[in-house]
Design an enzyme around this catalytic site. Structure first.
Site, PDB file in Angstrom:
ATOM      1  N   SER A  94       0.817  -1.216   0.000  1.00 43.27           N
ATOM      2  CA  SER A  94       0.000   0.000   0.000  1.00 43.27           C
ATOM      3  C   SER A  94       0.851   1.266   0.000  1.00 43.27           C
ATOM      4  O   SER A  94       1.993   1.262   0.464  1.00 43.27           O
ATOM      5  CB  SER A  94      -0.903   0.029   1.234  1.00 43.27           C
ATOM      6  OG  SER A  94      -1.680  -1.127   1.304  1.00 43.27           O
ATOM      7  N   GLN A  95       0.245   2.337  -0.483  1.00 42.82           N
ATOM      8  CA  GLN A  95       0.837   3.679  -0.404  1.00 42.82           C
ATOM      9  C   GLN A  95       1.162   3.962   1.074  1.00 42.82           C
ATOM     10  O   GLN A  95       0.353   3.648   1.954  1.00 42.82           O
ATOM     11  CB  GLN A  95      -0.222   4.649  -0.920  1.00 42.82           C
ATOM     12  CG  GLN A  95       0.124   6.101  -0.865  1.00 42.82           C
ATOM     13  CD  GLN A  95      -1.124   6.953  -1.165  1.00 42.82           C
ATOM     14  OE1 GLN A  95      -2.224   6.444  -1.305  1.00 42.82           O
ATOM     15  NE2 GLN A  95      -0.931   8.243  -1.254  1.00 42.82           N
TER      16      GLN A  95
END
Ligand code: SAH
Length: 246
Positions: A94-95
């Site tokens: 994920s970011q």
């Protein structure tokens, strides 16, 4: 311009706090580790602090964890960018901000025992491992489970247990959990996960059946009722296994 100067000063100050005395010399650390440290501190200031996350435990965890080791070495230069990255098998890490945001929303205590569904690279598990007492993380793709397990072990995390299996069923053996974080999207919350959540516990999940847009949803269990709060839009890879069949 003023913002840039303030950021640069904050990063230098953080480097100092991390134990550097001024600029690291070539003898002390290799060029690469200097580079990733600066990238990591910049990431935290710009993407995490800059977007309003204040919990020092989360900021310190993300300043410490070598995120570049959680992606393939060919992607190392992009490991601290403001975006998710591929980790193989069509999955993504994920970011950074989304990791911080979800962790923050769970309002964790240091004594908490947390279940994660979707180990992926193991990065989110490492962030949790820095903050809470014990992390249990389940991954349905064996190769990802193995890679994450090896790395978490190498990094010295003794409070993170990984398991290969379908996260739909949670991890009964260690239930109930103070918090549950699901890092793949689903169109409903798997009922076993609600059962394995403690009274007063928090669960966070990207809810929705659309591939590129889901609603990050925070659920609190109290008096066997579920309090549901919609946090905002996210884009996660879908959960597979039993959740998809339902
Ligand atoms: N938290 C991860 C990113 C997760 S990507 C990180 O920090 O890197 C989503 C992950 O969920 C993928 O690795 C995918 O294989 C896994 N997944 C999908 N369905 C699952 C299921 N039913 N049970 C457990 N893991 C699942």
């Amino acid at each position: 311009m003023y913002g840039l100067v303030v950021n640069a000063l904050l990063i230098l100050f953080s480097l100092f706090l991390l134990g550097f005395s001024g600029y690291p010399s070539a003898e002390k650390t290799s060029h690469n580790s200097d580079n990733t440290t600066v990238q990591r501190l910049t990431m935290v200031e710009e993407q995490i602090v800059g977007r309003g996350i204040k919990d020092r435990r989360i900021l310190d965890a993300m300043r410490k964890i070598p995120r570049h080791l959680f992606v393939d070495s060919s992607l190392k230069e992009r490991a601290y960018g403001d975006h998710p990255l591929p980790i193989g098998e069509g999955q993504t890490i994920s970011q950074p901000y989304v990791v911080a945001w979800m962790t923050d929303a769970l309002h964790l205590k240091s004594s908490d025992r947390v279940l994660e569904i979707g180990t992926g690279s193991g990065y989110q598990a490492a962030v949790l491992g820095e903050i809470v007492e014990q992390v249990y993380t389940v991954e349905i793709r064996i190769a990802l489970k193995e890679t994450a397990d090896t790395l978490l072990h190498q990094l010295g995390y003794k409070n993170i247990k990984t398991k290969y299996g379908d996260g739909y069923y949670g991890w009964e053996q260690y239930a109930p959990f103070d918090a549950i974080i699901i890092t793949a999207s689903a169109n409903h919350i798997p009922p076993p996960l609600i059962e394995q959540l403690k009274e007063g516990g928090r669960l966070i999940i990207p809810l929705g059946s659309t591939l590129y847009y889901q609603t990050l949803t925070l659920v609190t269990k109290s008096s066997n009722e579920l309090n549901v709060e919609q946090m905002g839009g996210v884009a996660f890879v879908p959960m597979i296994g039993e959740t998809k069949r339902k």
